[in-house]
Design a protein around this motif. Sequence first.
Motif, mmCIF file in Angstrom:
data_model
loop_
_atom_site.group_PDB
_atom_site.id
_atom_site.type_symbol
_atom_site.label_atom_id
_atom_site.label_comp_id
_atom_site.label_asym_id
_atom_site.label_seq_id
_atom_site.Cartn_x
_atom_site.Cartn_y
_atom_site.Cartn_z
ATOM 1 N N THR A 113 0.829 -1.209 0.000
ATOM 2 C CA THR A 113 0.000 0.000 0.000
ATOM 3 C C THR A 113 0.859 1.254 0.000
ATOM 4 O OG1 THR A 113 -1.774 -1.161 1.177
ATOM 5 C CG2 THR A 113 -1.835 1.242 1.212
ATOM 6 N N ASP A 114 1.930 1.259 0.792
ATOM 7 C CA ASP A 114 2.818 2.425 0.826
ATOM 8 C C ASP A 114 3.474 2.662 -0.533
ATOM 9 O OD1 ASP A 114 2.216 2.995 3.393
ATOM 10 O OD2 ASP A 114 4.153 2.450 4.261
ATOM 11 N N GLU A 115 3.770 1.601 -1.264
ATOM 12 C CA GLU A 115 4.334 1.767 -2.609
ATOM 13 C C GLU A 115 3.290 2.348 -3.551
ATOM 14 O OE1 GLU A 115 6.631 -1.311 -4.406
ATOM 15 O OE2 GLU A 115 7.303 -2.120 -2.491
ATOM 16 N N GLU A 116 2.057 1.876 -3.445
ATOM 17 C CA GLU A 116 0.987 2.391 -4.308
ATOM 18 C C GLU A 116 0.769 3.887 -4.102
ATOM 19 O OE1 GLU A 116 -2.677 -0.155 -5.413
ATOM 20 O OE2 GLU A 116 -2.129 -0.740 -3.379
ATOM 21 N N VAL A 189 6.255 -12.102 1.371
ATOM 22 C CA VAL A 189 6.629 -12.769 0.120
ATOM 23 C C VAL A 189 5.607 -12.472 -0.965
ATOM 24 C CG1 VAL A 189 6.982 -15.006 -1.000
ATOM 25 C CG2 VAL A 189 7.904 -14.595 1.296
ATOM 26 N N PHE A 190 4.319 -12.632 -0.639
ATOM 27 C CA PHE A 190 3.274 -12.394 -1.639
ATOM 28 C C PHE A 190 3.229 -10.930 -2.074
ATOM 29 C CE2 PHE A 190 1.382 -16.265 0.398
ATOM 30 C CZ PHE A 190 1.493 -17.076 -0.726
ATOM 31 N N SER A 191 3.640 -10.028 -1.202
ATOM 32 C CA SER A 191 3.673 -8.604 -1.571
ATOM 33 C C SER A 191 4.710 -8.333 -2.654
ATOM 34 C CB SER A 191 3.986 -7.754 -0.328
ATOM 35 O OG SER A 191 2.946 -7.841 0.615
ATOM 36 N N GLN A 192 5.689 -9.212 -2.800
ATOM 37 C CA GLN A 192 6.689 -9.022 -3.857
ATOM 38 C C GLN A 192 6.159 -9.480 -5.212
ATOM 39 O OE1 GLN A 192 9.153 -7.346 -2.480
ATOM 40 N NE2 GLN A 192 8.198 -7.859 -0.510
ATOM 41 N N PHE A 193 5.227 -10.421 -5.204
ATOM 42 C CA PHE A 193 4.686 -10.929 -6.462
ATOM 43 C C PHE A 193 3.606 -10.026 -7.034
ATOM 44 C CE2 PHE A 193 6.550 -14.804 -4.742
ATOM 45 C CZ PHE A 193 7.135 -15.343 -5.873
ATOM 46 N N SER A 194 2.768 -9.462 -6.180
ATOM 47 C CA SER A 194 1.654 -8.640 -6.648
ATOM 48 C C SER A 194 2.106 -7.215 -6.917
ATOM 49 C CB SER A 194 0.534 -8.638 -5.604
ATOM 50 O OG SER A 194 -0.504 -7.778 -5.998
ATOM 51 N N SER A 195 1.440 -6.583 -7.855
ATOM 52 C CA SER A 195 1.769 -5.195 -8.190
ATOM 53 C C SER A 195 0.880 -4.201 -7.460
ATOM 54 C CB SER A 195 1.641 -4.976 -9.704
ATOM 55 O OG SER A 195 0.325 -5.269 -10.137
ATOM 56 N N ASN A 196 -0.054 -4.690 -6.640
ATOM 57 C CA ASN A 196 -0.928 -3.781 -5.891
ATOM 58 C C ASN A 196 -1.335 -4.427 -4.575
ATOM 59 O OD1 ASN A 196 -3.434 -5.407 -6.445
ATOM 60 N ND2 ASN A 196 -2.980 -4.762 -8.536
ATOM 61 N N GLY A 199 -4.083 -7.309 -4.713
ATOM 62 C CA GLY A 199 -3.559 -8.621 -5.086
ATOM 63 C C GLY A 199 -2.793 -9.271 -3.951
ATOM 64 N N ALA A 200 -2.011 -8.471 -3.209
ATOM 65 C CA ALA A 200 -1.258 -9.026 -2.079
ATOM 66 C C ALA A 200 -2.200 -9.561 -1.007
ATOM 67 C CB ALA A 200 -0.335 -7.954 -1.498
ATOM 68 N N ASN A 201 -3.270 -8.823 -0.741
ATOM 69 C CA ASN A 201 -4.257 -9.294 0.233
ATOM 70 C C ASN A 201 -4.926 -10.578 -0.234
ATOM 71 O OD1 ASN A 201 -4.295 -7.514 2.514
ATOM 72 N ND2 ASN A 201 -5.166 -5.918 1.217
ATOM 73 N N ILE A 202 -5.300 -10.613 -1.511
ATOM 74 C CA ILE A 202 -5.990 -11.792 -2.044
ATOM 75 C C ILE A 202 -5.084 -13.013 -2.002
ATOM 76 C CG2 ILE A 202 -6.979 -12.803 -4.139
ATOM 77 C CD1 ILE A 202 -8.053 -10.037 -4.829
ATOM 78 N N PHE A 203 -3.830 -12.871 -2.479
ATOM 79 C CA PHE A 203 -2.881 -13.986 -2.442
ATOM 80 C C PHE A 203 -2.694 -14.514 -1.020
ATOM 81 C CE2 PHE A 203 -0.582 -12.354 -6.470
ATOM 82 C CZ PHE A 203 -1.468 -13.067 -7.267
ATOM 83 N N GLY A 272 7.475 -0.327 -6.861
ATOM 84 C CA GLY A 272 6.159 -0.054 -7.446
ATOM 85 C C GLY A 272 5.667 -1.130 -8.388
ATOM 86 N N GLN A 273 6.511 -2.115 -8.679
ATOM 87 C CA GLN A 273 6.134 -3.194 -9.583
ATOM 88 C C GLN A 273 6.093 -4.515 -8.826
ATOM 89 O OE1 GLN A 273 5.261 -2.539 -12.794
ATOM 90 N NE2 GLN A 273 5.631 -0.397 -12.293
ATOM 91 N N GLY A 274 5.413 -5.501 -9.404
ATOM 92 C CA GLY A 274 5.384 -6.837 -8.841
ATOM 93 C C GLY A 274 6.094 -7.817 -9.751
ATOM 94 N N LEU A 275 6.537 -8.930 -9.188
ATOM 95 C CA LEU A 275 7.192 -9.941 -10.013
ATOM 96 C C LEU A 275 6.217 -10.550 -11.017
ATOM 97 C CD1 LEU A 275 9.333 -11.702 -7.265
ATOM 98 C CD2 LEU A 275 10.116 -10.104 -9.019
ATOM 99 N N ILE A 276 4.936 -10.555 -10.683
ATOM 100 C CA ILE A 276 3.901 -10.962 -11.639
ATOM 101 C C ILE A 276 3.364 -9.693 -12.281
ATOM 102 C CG2 ILE A 276 1.666 -12.084 -11.945
ATOM 103 C CD1 ILE A 276 2.264 -13.811 -9.536
#
Length: 540
Positions: A113-116, A189-196, A199-203, A272-276
């Motif tokens: 969220t802070d990155e967004e 970990v999941f916060s690194q994959f999602s770009s927002n 998505g991190a919450n859902i994962f 600001g980007q995700g691995l996915i």
Amino acid sequence: MKNNLTNLFARTGRLMQFIIRRERVSSSIWIFGLLIFTISVALALPGMFPLLEERIIMRETMQSPAMVAILGPVFGNELSYSVGVMFANQMLLFTLLAVAIMNIFFVVKHTRTDEEQGRSEVIRSLPVGRLSTLSATLLVALLINFILAVFTGFGLALVSFEEATFGGAMMYGFVIGVTGFFFACATAVFSQFSSNSRGANIFSIIFLFLLFGIRAIGDVAENFLSFISPLGLVLQTQVYVNNYIWPLIIVFFLSIFLVVLACFLNLIRDLGQGLIAAKPGKAAASKMLLSPMGLAIRLLKVLLIAWLIGMFYFGLMYGAVMDFMADFIENNDFFQQILPPSDEHEPVVMFLSMLMLIMSLMGAVPALMAILKLRTEEKSGRLEQLLAKPVGRTKLLTSYLLIAFVTSFLVLFMSAFGLWGASALMMEEVPFSLGLSLQIIFVFLPAIWLMLGLAVFLIGFAPKLVNLIYLYLGFSLFVVYLGGVLNLPSWMRKLSPYGYIPQLPADDVRIHVLIIISVIAMILAVSGWFGYKRRDMKMQ
């Protein structure tokens, strides 16, 4: 090498202070909310099951496959099944789920969220290390879970469970703390994959439910799957029975591995980007987004669907064991005392009224989250861009309020339908109809509407205090549900709108009371509507 490593974590301590300052209110509410609920149940349980015979009956009920899937395996000797052991068997897994959700929201807030919202970019422009934000977040998460573990352990130690030890109380607390930290690390970990953040919450929440499902299958089948899931592994500590520490050691080292993995992934991805990679949007926006209502539905869609599924599942869980509860309630003196007396309805139907009260309190949460999303959008600054267009504030507020209003209907319906449906499948003869279930739960709608009206009032006049509505909802749960068990004065129950709702089917429907509560809700909402229309949008 040493200097490079030091540079990666530069100013981590200062960032920890910054995060603690931001979290001093919300984390305190989480900690003391969980602590009060845990201690309240611990105080109430000895009065609910004073006799060993009653606890043995409950133990047999909890050994059914449906209950094992919900609450986990049953530990403790049948001939010496103490209140403390029963408390751990009934409460520990549900508490772990709540603590996991707390940690998921915390880590996502301070990373993705802070990155967004651009805060991470501002912080990275200062002389801080590339991994400082992530490491500070996880260290504060470790501190929060440690405080929760110690407070819970000492709190339970003060409760005089028979045959319970101080070591058992502290083990209960540290099972909560270690599990919470594990999910904080997994979320990192999941916060690194999602770009927002969504998505991190859902994962992270899908991962939580996946581990819960693996544990449920393993516990019911009594196979190795119970040890694959950390949720199942920590239950093997056998709190208040054997207090094994080895499961906690394993889960803690898994957490450290996830910390290393999260740091590595954080180093190889762009800020600001995700691995996915995020999917490209549509060339043309949907016509639904042309209205404030459509935009609000789009923003809340995933959240509300998740809550509808969750409430339906909650109803299914209780419906699946209703047959067992029917036999137990009829032979339990405590429930005979606290349930409303009725010559026309069976005790299980009166127990249904208590369940519907809990479901209505839970159902208020997604409705409140829907209306408070407006405040979230305002704080993020996105609302200013929307209001720069020909969009009125009142239309915007009305859109979110209507969604919250509809949500209150849907969540109550899904929970009642799930409970009745599972009961119909598991019981040969269901002592209540779907219509009666809906009647019992829908009578709580005016109380939810009053909560919504109060939330709108705070948004209009005191936006900084709007999150206190959740504290008021927790207070309502405490005084209405546990008030009778703890012998709280009746006037305290009347401080909550739920204290005025009749307990159907034993009580008569007092239409005038429901109308008065609804009118008060409307007055609060209209007042907040005018306040929101007039106040400065920069009020933070």
